[in-house]
Scaffold this active site. Structure first.
Site: not given
Length: 579
Positions: A98, A452, A456, A475
């Protein structure tokens, strides 16, 4: 991010802690260390990987030990900044996952009180705070110390001549394992699988005193009971099973994962509640965000509901139009930004639903309801089967909203997934071997599939890959197209087929080498691309999954050809438990 492991019992602690840390290597780390109590606190810690630099750790001695794999946040990765950290006297040792947000203020006060710091880390303040409040009772000292901490933490603390491990958590995962005359603790369930089938998940604000014989848990100074959960994952679930990499093993597990998830959803009567809200907001990050975007397209196409998808990491910076239900999606159940989004939704009195892979994870305790992905443990840092499981969950949800309209194609989808596992990608991998940048393009539900696929590729091959909605290339990105910029184009029959085919021809006219993904027998797409990769003709929902699996395999084989460290890509961690 980092990994922590602790052991207290009748066996030598150091070898068991080292073994557990190796199980957590998939999280990503740059240094490691172990401390044991054996009439004194003994510490070995250093930079690098434990499998390469940790041979001497197992000789530390003692039946009480804690260990850590660190991914640097405060301070460079070196021997000094590695955990465990100790107090001034060397009598107290701490490991921590943390971030302590107020560590600078605490450090200044502790230095003023005479404490001497050795590292640049935020964690070291915890060791000195415990020392500051230690009056012979380690539990009382840790309890007082954590009152001063702001931020997130999972902490294990040991002290000279104390026969306990003290554990505490806030916004960072910590699970305890109950063995036979021994107690274990870790960041997640994986290090416990060899030793026990019984687990206790600490909740935010819990502090626990661990001995070989018992676990005593306290919350706000009051003793509390936490449920003992049965672990259903096996040791074999977390091993490679003959595959060269965990990632490839997990890709090949996807037909069963999809089937198991769909079958589990058929028995979940709670999903009927999805028919009630007219608007749904989904919060997610990374791969989970891409799966959620696919969910949005499916909901818009097949139902009358409104669904928006928000990046969980941006959720707090503006006020999204959150009405009715909010769904948080996280493989680990510990993604800090997604947890924060769920808490924000609850503060606005929105019903909340978690989609996660981990029983007992933080989000399952925060959200009102939970739907579990049946993916099993995912070891490779790059998410594959968890993405497929998320798609299965979302497709099952759409099926409920559409009154069972897609039950049949979803029940047989695993067969199509099995077929694409044997896809020949040699020509496509050869085309990408020298690429330094590339594009993935698609339309409709295949746009998030393209995102996705690009993720990867960049994660494990380190090729700069960008996913785009095909209509957006003109664009700006068109300026980057050349003979050295390969494009993976997804062109599946349906509403977007014609315009997608035109986009491919336009890109080809700019000289870009094209890897086309289409259905078997589509001679029109095959005639205009350089490499044609096929998936079976099936329902569009199923094809979103099969194309995703092909793109996972393309990334895997490309990275393997480039000799990348596939399961542990540089700079990445499995679970992003801090902002």
């Amino acid at each position: 991010m980092c990994g922590i492991v602790g052991y207290i019992g009748w066996r030598d602690a150091a070898p068991l802690v080292v073994e557990g840390l190796k199980r957590l290597e998939y999280r990503g780390y740059d240094s490691f260390g172990v401390a044991t109590e054996n009439g004194e606190i003994r510490v070995v810690k250093r930079s690098g990987r434990i499998s390469e630099n940790g041979a001497d750790i197992t000789a530390l001695g003692g039946t009480i030990g804690i260990g850590h794999t660190r991914w640097a946040t405060h301070g460079v990765p070196n021997d000094t900044n590695a955990h465990p950290h100790t107090d001034c006297s060397g009598r107290i040792a701490v490991v921590h996952n943390g971030i302590i947000e107020n560590y600078a203020v605490l450090k200044r006060k502790l230095i003023e009180n005479g404490h001497r710091f050795a590292s640049e880390t935020d964690t070291e303040v915890i060791a000195h705070l415990v020392e500051e409040h230690h009056r012979g009772d380690l539990l009382a000292a840790v309890t007082e110390a954590v009152r001063h901490l702001e931020g997130s933490y999972a902490i294990l603390v040991i002290a000279k001549d104390d026969t306990r491990i003290i554990a505490a958590r806030k916004s960072s995962p910590l699970v305890l394992g109950i063995g036979d005359g021994e107690t274990l603790c870790a960041s997640d369930i994986t290090p416990l699988l060899d030793h026990t089938e019984r687990a206790v998940y600490l909740e935010d604000g819990d502090i626990a005193a661990l001995t070989p014989a018992r676990i005593d848990v306290y919350h706000d100074g009051v003793a509390v009971e936490r449920a003992v959960n049965h672990i259903t994952w096996s040791v074999d679930d977390a091993k490679k099973g003959g595959f060269e990499h965990y990632m490839l093993k997990e890709i090949y597990e996807q037909p069963q994962v999809f089937y198991n998830t769909i079958k589990a959803l058929e028995k979940d009567s709670r999903l009927s509640m999805l028919r009630i809200p007219s608007e749904i907001t989904v919060a997610a990050c990374g791969t989970s965000y891409h799966a959620s975007m696919a969910f949005r397209y499916l909901v818009q196409e097949y139902t009358t509901k409104r669904l928006s998808v928000e990046l969980a990491s941006e959720f707090k910076y503006y006020t999204p139009p959150v009405r009715d239900m909010v769904i948080g999606v996280t493989q680990s159940g510990e993604t800090a930004d997604t947890l924060a989004a769920i808490e924000a939704a609850k503060a606005r009195n929105c019903p909340t639903l978690a989609v996660t892979n981990v029983l007992g994870s933080s989000i399952t305790r925060s959200a009102d309801w939970t739907v579990f992905m049946c993916a099993g443990p995912e070891i490779s840092v790059a998410a594959t089967k968890s993405f497929t499981a998320q798609l299965a969950v979302f497709m099952g949800m759409v099926n409920v909203m559409a009154d069972g309209r897609f039950t049949e194609p979803l029940a047989h989808a695993h067969r199509s997934i099995e077929r694409v596992l044997s896809t020949d990608l040699e020509a496509a991998v050869g085309l990408l071997g020298s690429a330094t940048g590339m594009f993935y393009v698609g339309r409709g539900v295949f746009y998030p599939v393209a995102l996705e696929g690009a993720l990867k590729m960049k994660e494990i091959s380190y090729i700069h890959a960008e996913g785009y909605a095909a209509g957006e290339l003109k664009h700006g990105p068109f300026a980057l197209l050349s003979t050295e910029t390969p494009v993976v184009a997804i062109c599946i029959p349906g509403q977007t087929y014609g315009v997608m085919l035109s986009n491919i021809k336009e890109m080809k006219a700019r000289g870009a080498p094209i890897i086309g993904i289409g259905v078997e027998g589509d001679t029109e797409v095959e005639s205009v691309v350089d490499v044609f990769v096929t998936v079976p003709e099936d329902h569009p929902m199923v094809q979103a999954v099969t194309v995703s699996v092909v793109l996972q395999l393309l990334a895997y084989h490309t990275a393997n050809a480039l000799c990348r460290d596939i399961d542990k890509p540089r700079n990445l961690a499995k679970s992003v438990t801090v902002e």
